[in-house]
Write an enzyme that holds these catalytic residues in place. Structure first.
Site, PDB file in Angstrom:
ATOM      1  N   CYS A 185       0.835  -1.207   0.000  1.00  0.00           N
ATOM      2  CA  CYS A 185       0.000   0.000   0.000  1.00  0.00           C
ATOM      3  C   CYS A 185       0.870   1.259   0.000  1.00  0.00           C
ATOM      4  O   CYS A 185       1.836   1.345   0.753  1.00  0.00           O
ATOM      5  CB  CYS A 185      -0.917  -0.012   1.226  1.00  0.00           C
ATOM      6  SG  CYS A 185      -2.042   1.393   1.263  1.00  0.00           S
TER       7      CYS A 185
ATOM      8  N   CYS B  64       0.381   5.009   6.826  1.00  0.00           N
ATOM      9  CA  CYS B  64      -0.247   4.809   8.137  1.00  0.00           C
ATOM     10  C   CYS B  64       0.746   4.087   9.054  1.00  0.00           C
ATOM     11  O   CYS B  64       1.139   2.943   8.765  1.00  0.00           O
ATOM     12  CB  CYS B  64      -1.517   3.982   7.994  1.00  0.00           C
ATOM     13  SG  CYS B  64      -2.570   4.582   6.656  1.00  0.00           S
TER      14      CYS B  64
ATOM     15  N   CYS C 277       0.459   0.351  10.336  1.00  0.00           N
ATOM     16  CA  CYS C 277      -0.032  -0.701   9.438  1.00  0.00           C
ATOM     17  C   CYS C 277       1.059  -1.604   8.886  1.00  0.00           C
ATOM     18  O   CYS C 277       2.114  -1.150   8.438  1.00  0.00           O
ATOM     19  CB  CYS C 277      -0.807  -0.067   8.288  1.00  0.00           C
ATOM     20  SG  CYS C 277      -1.644  -1.313   7.268  1.00  0.00           S
TER      21      CYS C 277
ATOM     22  N   CYS D 295     -16.436  -8.875   5.989  1.00  0.00           N
ATOM     23  CA  CYS D 295     -15.790  -7.610   5.629  1.00  0.00           C
ATOM     24  C   CYS D 295     -14.509  -7.871   4.835  1.00  0.00           C
ATOM     25  O   CYS D 295     -13.602  -8.547   5.314  1.00  0.00           O
ATOM     26  CB  CYS D 295     -15.488  -6.826   6.899  1.00  0.00           C
ATOM     27  SG  CYS D 295     -14.674  -5.261   6.538  1.00  0.00           S
TER      28      CYS D 295
ATOM     29  N   CYS E 175     -19.494  -6.150   3.725  1.00  0.00           N
ATOM     30  CA  CYS E 175     -18.831  -4.883   4.028  1.00  0.00           C
ATOM     31  C   CYS E 175     -17.503  -4.845   3.276  1.00  0.00           C
ATOM     32  O   CYS E 175     -16.899  -5.888   3.041  1.00  0.00           O
ATOM     33  CB  CYS E 175     -18.576  -4.821   5.535  1.00  0.00           C
ATOM     34  SG  CYS E 175     -17.642  -3.365   6.048  1.00  0.00           S
TER      35      CYS E 175
ATOM     36  N   CYS F 295     -19.464   2.300   8.649  1.00  0.00           N
ATOM     37  CA  CYS F 295     -18.713   1.710   9.752  1.00  0.00           C
ATOM     38  C   CYS F 295     -17.469   2.560   9.927  1.00  0.00           C
ATOM     39  O   CYS F 295     -16.617   2.599   9.042  1.00  0.00           O
ATOM     40  CB  CYS F 295     -18.354   0.273   9.396  1.00  0.00           C
ATOM     41  SG  CYS F 295     -17.195  -0.485  10.545  1.00  0.00           S
TER      42      CYS F 295
ATOM     43  N   ARG G  96     -17.992  -2.032  18.052  1.00  0.00           N
ATOM     44  CA  ARG G  96     -17.264  -3.298  17.826  1.00  0.00           C
ATOM     45  C   ARG G  96     -15.950  -3.346  18.589  1.00  0.00           C
ATOM     46  O   ARG G  96     -15.087  -2.488  18.413  1.00  0.00           O
ATOM     47  CB  ARG G  96     -17.013  -3.483  16.313  1.00  0.00           C
ATOM     48  CG  ARG G  96     -16.397  -4.843  15.969  1.00  0.00           C
ATOM     49  CD  ARG G  96     -16.428  -5.114  14.464  1.00  0.00           C
ATOM     50  NE  ARG G  96     -17.783  -5.017  13.958  1.00  0.00           N
ATOM     51  CZ  ARG G  96     -18.209  -4.090  13.100  1.00  0.00           C
ATOM     52  NH1 ARG G  96     -17.373  -3.206  12.614  1.00  0.00           N
ATOM     53  NH2 ARG G  96     -19.471  -4.070  12.710  1.00  0.00           N
TER      54      ARG G  96
HETATM   55  N1  SAM Z   1      -6.654   0.516   3.189  1.00  0.00           N
HETATM   56  C1  SAM Z   1      -7.934   0.779   3.672  1.00  0.00           C
HETATM   57  C2  SAM Z   1      -7.976   1.943   4.653  1.00  0.00           C
HETATM   58  O1  SAM Z   1      -6.995   2.230   5.281  1.00  0.00           O
HETATM   59  O2  SAM Z   1      -9.047   2.539   4.759  1.00  0.00           O
HETATM   60  C3  SAM Z   1      -8.610  -0.405   4.315  1.00  0.00           C
HETATM   61  C4  SAM Z   1      -7.860  -1.373   5.215  1.00  0.00           C
HETATM   62  S1  SAM Z   1      -7.200  -0.697   6.722  1.00  0.00           S
HETATM   63  C5  SAM Z   1      -6.116  -1.985   7.212  1.00  0.00           C
HETATM   64  C6  SAM Z   1      -8.556  -0.677   7.854  1.00  0.00           C
HETATM   65  C7  SAM Z   1      -8.358  -0.181   9.257  1.00  0.00           C
HETATM   66  O3  SAM Z   1      -7.747  -1.171  10.053  1.00  0.00           O
HETATM   67  C8  SAM Z   1      -7.486   1.034   9.489  1.00  0.00           C
HETATM   68  O4  SAM Z   1      -8.143   2.231   9.231  1.00  0.00           O
HETATM   69  C9  SAM Z   1      -7.158   0.918  10.969  1.00  0.00           C
HETATM   70  O5  SAM Z   1      -8.094   1.603  11.755  1.00  0.00           O
HETATM   71  C10 SAM Z   1      -7.234  -0.583  11.225  1.00  0.00           C
HETATM   72  N2  SAM Z   1      -5.896  -1.133  11.504  1.00  0.00           N
HETATM   73  C11 SAM Z   1      -4.907  -1.339  10.586  1.00  0.00           C
HETATM   74  N3  SAM Z   1      -3.796  -1.813  11.160  1.00  0.00           N
HETATM   75  C12 SAM Z   1      -4.048  -1.888  12.496  1.00  0.00           C
HETATM   76  C13 SAM Z   1      -3.265  -2.296  13.616  1.00  0.00           C
HETATM   77  N4  SAM Z   1      -2.007  -2.687  13.492  1.00  0.00           N
HETATM   78  N5  SAM Z   1      -3.832  -2.256  14.834  1.00  0.00           N
HETATM   79  C14 SAM Z   1      -5.117  -1.857  14.962  1.00  0.00           C
HETATM   80  N6  SAM Z   1      -5.908  -1.458  13.944  1.00  0.00           N
HETATM   81  C15 SAM Z   1      -5.382  -1.467  12.716  1.00  0.00           C
HETATM   82  C1  DTB Z   2     -11.353  -2.193  11.766  1.00  0.00           C
HETATM   83  O1  DTB Z   2     -11.698  -1.186  12.392  1.00  0.00           O
HETATM   84  N1  DTB Z   2     -10.499  -3.086  12.198  1.00  0.00           N
HETATM   85  C2  DTB Z   2     -10.283  -4.122  11.203  1.00  0.00           C
HETATM   86  C3  DTB Z   2     -11.277  -3.718  10.086  1.00  0.00           C
HETATM   87  N2  DTB Z   2     -11.809  -2.486  10.565  1.00  0.00           N
HETATM   88  C4  DTB Z   2     -10.823  -3.617   8.693  1.00  0.00           C
HETATM   89  C5  DTB Z   2      -8.856  -4.265  10.836  1.00  0.00           C
HETATM   90  C6  DTB Z   2      -7.951  -4.564  12.007  1.00  0.00           C
HETATM   91  C7  DTB Z   2      -6.597  -4.815  11.485  1.00  0.00           C
HETATM   92  C8  DTB Z   2      -5.641  -5.257  12.556  1.00  0.00           C
HETATM   93  C9  DTB Z   2      -4.263  -5.449  12.054  1.00  0.00           C
HETATM   94  C10 DTB Z   2      -4.103  -6.491  10.998  1.00  0.00           C
HETATM   95  O2  DTB Z   2      -4.626  -7.633  11.142  1.00  0.00           O
HETATM   96  O3  DTB Z   2      -3.407  -6.214  10.017  1.00  0.00           O
HETATM   97 FE1  SF4 Z   3      -2.812   1.224   3.385  1.00  0.00          FE
HETATM   98 FE2  SF4 Z   3      -2.717   0.117   5.804  1.00  0.00          FE
HETATM   99 FE3  SF4 Z   3      -3.098   2.726   5.578  1.00  0.00          FE
HETATM  100 FE4  SF4 Z   3      -5.061   1.037   4.803  1.00  0.00          FE
HETATM  101  S1  SF4 Z   3      -4.281   1.317   6.876  1.00  0.00           S
HETATM  102  S2  SF4 Z   3      -4.330   2.842   3.698  1.00  0.00           S
HETATM  103  S3  SF4 Z   3      -3.808  -0.688   4.024  1.00  0.00           S
HETATM  104  S4  SF4 Z   3      -1.256   1.602   4.941  1.00  0.00           S
END
Ligand code: SAM
Ligand code: DTB
Ligand code: SF4
Length: 324
Positions: A52, A56, A59, A96, A128, A188, A260
């Site tokens: 990606c 973030c 992530c 989802c 979702c 959501c 959630r």
């Molecule tokens: N790329 C898209 C976005 O960012 O909107 C969708 C996938 S993204 C992984 C969805 C959400 O997962 C993020 O907005 C964040 O709130 C949550 N998330 C991602 N990595 C996480 C982590 N290491 N711990 C907790 N929540 C996480």
């Molecule tokens: C949300 O709020 N939490 C989920 C879902 N929406 C997409 C993602 C959590 C991701 C946790 C870290 C991972 O598994 O990469």
């Molecule tokens: Fe990309 Fe992760 Fe950020 Fe979603 S949360 S936009 S997958 S870097």
């Protein structure tokens, strides 16, 4: 009464009251709006993992960090539908699908996602997606394909946002949420705690969410899963008391929404999770994987439901109550 004129001061007071008073107040409100023994069970699937372009800092899927995540391109439709059927068979009612995209592009991948949405809907699951930013036209296409909900988190408070992500703005986030809403897709949106933010940043995020013209139908509260290789790898795990404050305050300010208990359950005891349900959480992610990190085993969650006599929320309950 559903309000969207909460002041920061009011929310601050709710959030900082003695934690047991907060849990009691939130539990009382929870019971007025929801069946307290009912919990929604959702399954997540990463349909496109890693690579990606966003930064973030929490992530595992950003190209900027070396996290060792298993990268793959968009999964075939048939594989996704098989996973959705398995999720349904093991008791989930919402499915989802997450993609590591900055935004949706109008290309073959998007057409393939639309096929997935149609298929998951036909299986009888609330479908979702979380695909990054959307245009109005893309939101409409998703809606027409049968998309039930769109996940797009605010992640944190506006003032802290650029400490966590620099490649897009808070306003971008709000715009996408507005587009999903306008297209008639259920929203959501929630966030993460444990990013190094202050209590005031958390309160600010709850303030933004609870003052949206319409509250998100679901509000995920994630505890950071600290990922090795990311800038937040050294962050300390958040305490259950902080989770309770977040969940309880979300419950009081957005009484009708589903709250959630999202990422971070693996590190919580059954007793801690039970407290979160008491404070108004009424949804979880089930299945042994979130997007890229582990989650409690299905059997363990089944036992937790049995111990607490929780029953899974049926699919499309909101829709049904609107139709009545
Ligand atoms: N790329 C898209 C976005 O960012 O909107 C969708 C996938 S993204 C992984 C969805 C959400 O997962 C993020 O907005 C964040 O709130 C949550 N998330 C991602 N990595 C996480 C982590 N290491 N711990 C907790 N929540 C996480
Ligand atoms: C949300 O709020 N939490 C989920 C879902 N929406 C997409 C993602 C959590 C991701 C946790 C870290 C991972 O598994 O990469
Ligand atoms: Fe990309 Fe992760 Fe950020 Fe979603 S949360 S936009 S997958 S870097």
């Amino acid at each position: 009464m559903i309000r969207n004129d909460w002041s920061v001061e009011e929310i601050t007071k709710l959030y900082h009251q003695p934690v047991l008073d907060l849990v009691y107040q939130a539990a009382s409100i929870h019971r007025q709006y929801h069946d307290p023994n009912e919990v929604q069970v959702c399954t997540l699937l990463s349909i496109k993992t890693g690579g990606c372009p966003e930064d973030c800092s929490y992530c595992s899927q950003s190209v900027r960090y070396q996290t060792g995540v298993q990268v793959h391109k968009l999964l075939p439709v048939a594989e996704v539908l098989e996973k959705a059927q398995n999720a349904k068979d093991s008791g989930s009612t919402r499915f989802c699908m997450g993609a590591a995209w900055r935004e949706v592009r109008d290309n073959r991948d998007f057409d393939q996602v639309l096929e997935m949405v149609k298929g998951v809907n036909q299986i009888g699951l609330e479908v979702c997606c979380t695909l990054g930013m959307l245009t109005d036209a893309q939101a409409r296409k998703l809606k027409d394909a049968g998309l039930y909900a769109y996940n797009h988190n605010l992640d944190t408070g506006e003032a802290y946002y650029d400490k966590v992500i620099t490649t897009r703005t808070y306003q971008d986030r709000l715009d996408t949420i507005g587009r999903a809403r306008k297209s008639g897709i259920s929203v959501c949106s929630g966030g993460i705690i444990g990013l190094g933010e202050t209590h005031q940043d958390r309160i600010s995020m709850l303030h933004t969410l609870s003052n949206l013209e319409e509250h998100p139908e679901s509000v995920p509260v994630n505890a950071l899963v600290a990922i090795e290789g990311t800038p937040l790898e050294e962050q300390k795990r958040v305490s259950v008391w902080d989770m309770l404050r977040m969940i309880g305050t979300a419950r009081i300010t957005m009484p009708q929404s589903i709250v959630r208990l999202s990422a971070g359950r693996l590190e919580m005891t059954e007793e801690e999770q039970a407290l979160c349900f008491l404070a108004g959480a009424n949804s979880i992610f089930a299945g042994d994987k979130l997007l890229t990190t582990p989650n409690p085993e299905t059997d363990q969650d089944k036992m937790l439901f049995q111990t607490l006599s929780l029953k899974p929320r049926e699919a499309f309950k909101d829709k049904m109550s609107v139709n009545v």
